[in-house]
Enzyme design. Structure first.
Site, PDB file in Angstrom:
ATOM      1  N   GLN A  68      26.092  18.583 -14.542  1.00 22.06           N
ATOM      2  CA  GLN A  68      26.657  18.713 -15.888  1.00 22.06           C
ATOM      3  C   GLN A  68      27.556  19.940 -15.977  1.00 22.06           C
ATOM      4  OE1 GLN A  68      26.066  16.223 -17.771  1.00 22.06           O
ATOM      5  NE2 GLN A  68      27.051  16.841 -19.679  1.00 22.06           N
ATOM      6  N   GLU A  98       5.644  11.175  -0.461  1.00 21.99           N
ATOM      7  CA  GLU A  98       4.458  12.032  -0.356  1.00 21.99           C
ATOM      8  C   GLU A  98       3.657  12.045  -1.656  1.00 21.99           C
ATOM      9  OE1 GLU A  98       4.555  15.677   1.797  1.00 21.99           O
ATOM     10  OE2 GLU A  98       6.304  15.094   2.980  1.00 21.99           O
ATOM     11  N   ALA A 129       0.849  -1.196   0.000  1.00 18.63           N
ATOM     12  CA  ALA A 129       0.000   0.000   0.000  1.00 18.63           C
ATOM     13  C   ALA A 129       0.878   1.236   0.000  1.00 18.63           C
ATOM     14  CB  ALA A 129      -0.927   0.004   1.218  1.00 18.63           C
TER      15      ALA A 129
END
Length: 383
Positions: A336, A363, A130
Site C-alpha cells: 500500500q 507447518e 490429512a
C-alpha cells in the site's frame, strides 16, 4: 529486549548478514525468474555451516541453541524467502527429529552429511486427506521381519524434489488412530520410493515442493525413528520446534519490509513533499514497527523457554500464529505504501507479499494454531 549471546554468535550473525546482502540479494531476481537457487549461493551457504544450524558439533554441525539459531534465521528472513525456506526446512523439521529422537547409530549415519548440506532433509506428514487433520493419514507401514513396507503418498513436501533423508509419518496400526502412527527415516534410494514433478506455486520460487510416492517401499527397522506408535507425538515435537524457527524467518522478512517502506516513503514525493510526511503513511509505518517489536519480544521469550527445556506447546503455536499474521499484515501495508509500484514484479515487496501468504498455511494453519492454544487454555483454566 536485549538478547545476551556469546561474542562468536554475534560475529556469525554479522557474517550471515553480510552474506545475505552481498551474495543472496544480488541474485534474488534470478531466483524468482528461474525458480532455482544458483549453485554457488548454495555452496557458500554450506561453507558458512548454514545447513548445520540445528546439528550438534559432534556430528559436524554448529550446535546452536534455539535462540542462537533464530538470530541467524532472522537475518536469512531478510532476503529471498525461497532461499530462506530451503535452509529453514532443512535445519528445522528436516533435521530436528533425528537430533532429538534418533538413535546414536542414526545420528552417526545421517547427521554429518546433513550438517554439510551434502544430504538435504525433509519432513513428510501432509496428505490430500490429512493436512490439518494429521491423524487421518492414509500412508501405511506393515512390518515384515526386519523391515517395514510403506504404501501411500504425501504432498506439498518442502525440499521433496531434492531431499536425501525424509522423516515420514505412516500408520502401523490404523485401528489406533493417532496412537498407531510411526515415524520413519526414508532415504531417497529406497526401493519403491518415487517423487512427482515439482509443484508450481504462487510464491517461494526456488524452494521446491512435490508429491512423494511409496509403493511397497522397503525401509529397514534401523530407520524407524522412535518406537512404534510414537509418530504422532514425534510429529508434534518436531513441528513445535519448527514453529519458532519459522517465526524468526517471518520476523526478518518484516524487518526488511519496514526498511524498504521507510526508504520509499522518504524518497517518493507527492504534492511537493515525501509521502512520509502524510499522517496516513506514518501510521502504517508506526503499526509495522509496533508489531515487529512485539513479535521480536514474543519470539525470543519462546526461544529462551526452549533453551531452558520448558514445555512450549501453547507458546510455539502462539508465536507461529502471531508471526505469520503479522508478516501478512506488514506485507500488505508495504504494498500500500509503494502504491502501484508495489504491484510491480521489479520491486521486492511484490515478492514478499506473495511469499507471506503461505506462512498462514504450512507447518500448521492459523486456525490449527488457535485450536492448539485453546486446548492448552482449557487445560490451564478448567478444573
Amino acid at each position: 529486549m536485549e538478547i545476551t549471546v556469546k561474542p562468536e554468535i554475534r560475529q556469525l550473525q554479522t557474517v550471515v548478514r553480510d552474506f545475505v546482502k552481498e551474495v543472496v540479494e544480488p541474485v534474488a531476481q534470478v531466483i524468482e525468474e528461474e525458480d532455482r537457487i544458483p549453485e554457488d549461493v548454495v555452496e557458500q551457504a554450506k561453507e558458512l555451516g548454514l545447513f548445520g544450524l540445528s546439528i550438534p558439533e559432534e556430528y559436524g554441525g554448529l550446535g546452536l541453541s534455539m535462540t542462537e539459531k533464530c538470530l541467524l534465521l532472522e537475518e536469512l528472513g531478510k532476503t529471498h524467502n525461497g532461499f530462506t525456506s530451503l535452509i529453514g526446512a532443512h535445519t528445522g523439521i528436516g533435521t530436528v527429529g533425528i537430533v532429538e529422537l534418533g538413535t546414536e547409530e542414526q545420528k552417526q549415519r545421517f547427521l554429518p552429511k546433513m550438517a554439510t548440506g551434502e544430504w538435504l532433509g525433509a519432513f513428510a506428514l501432509s496428505e490430500p486427506e490429512a493436512g490439518s487433520h494429521a491423524a487421518n493419514l492414509r500412508t501405511r507401514a506393515e512390518r515384515k521381519g526386519d523391515r517395514y513396507v510403506l504404501n501411500g503418498m504425501k504432498h506439498f513436501i518442502t525440499n521433496g524434489p531434492e531431499a536425501h533423508v525424509i522423516t515420514v509419518m505412516a500408520s502401523t496400526d490404523p485401528a489406533k488412530g493417532a496412537k498407531g502412527i510411526t515415524s520413519f527415516l526414508v532415504e531417497s534410494d529406497s526401493p519403491g520410493f518415487s517423487r512427482g514433478p515439482a509443484d508450481v506455486k504462487m510464491g517461494l520460487r526456488g524452494s521446491h515442493t512435490c508429491q512423494l510416492f511409496f509403493e511397497d517401499c522397503e525401509v529397514p527397522e534401523a530407520n524407524r525413528l522412535g518406537a512404534e506408535g510414537e509418530g504422532y507425538v514425534n510429529a508434534l515435537k518436531i513441528l513445535a520446534n519448527g514453529r519458532a524457527s519459522l517465526a524468526a524467518r517471518c520476523l526478518g522478512s518484516c524487518e526488511k519490509l519496514l526498511e524498504l517502506s521507510m526508504d520509499y516513503a522518504m524518497q517518493r514525493k507527492q504534492f511537493g513533499k515525501p509521502i512520509f510526511e502524510n499522517q496516513a503513511i506514518q501510521h502504517m509505518l508506526a503499526d509495522m514497527s509496533m508489531e515487529i517489536e512485539t513479535l521480536r519480544s514474543l519470539l525470543y521469550r519462546v526461544t529462551a523457554m526452549v533453551d531452558q527445556g520448558k514445555k512450549v506447546i501453547k507458546e510455539s503455536a502462539t508465536v507461529k500464529l502471531y508471526a505469520s499474521e503479522v508478516y501478512n499484515r506488514i506485507a500488505d501495508r508495504a504494498v500500500q505504501i509503494f502504491g502501484g509500484m508495489g504491484y510491480m514484479k521489479e520491486f521486492p515487496v511484490e515478492r514478499f507479499y506473495r511469499d507471506a501468504r503461505i506462512t498462514r498455511i504450512y507447518e500448521g494453519t492459523s486456525e490449527i494454531q488457535r485450536n492448539i492454544i485453546a486446548a492448552q487454555l482449557k487445560k490451564e483454566y478448567v478444573r
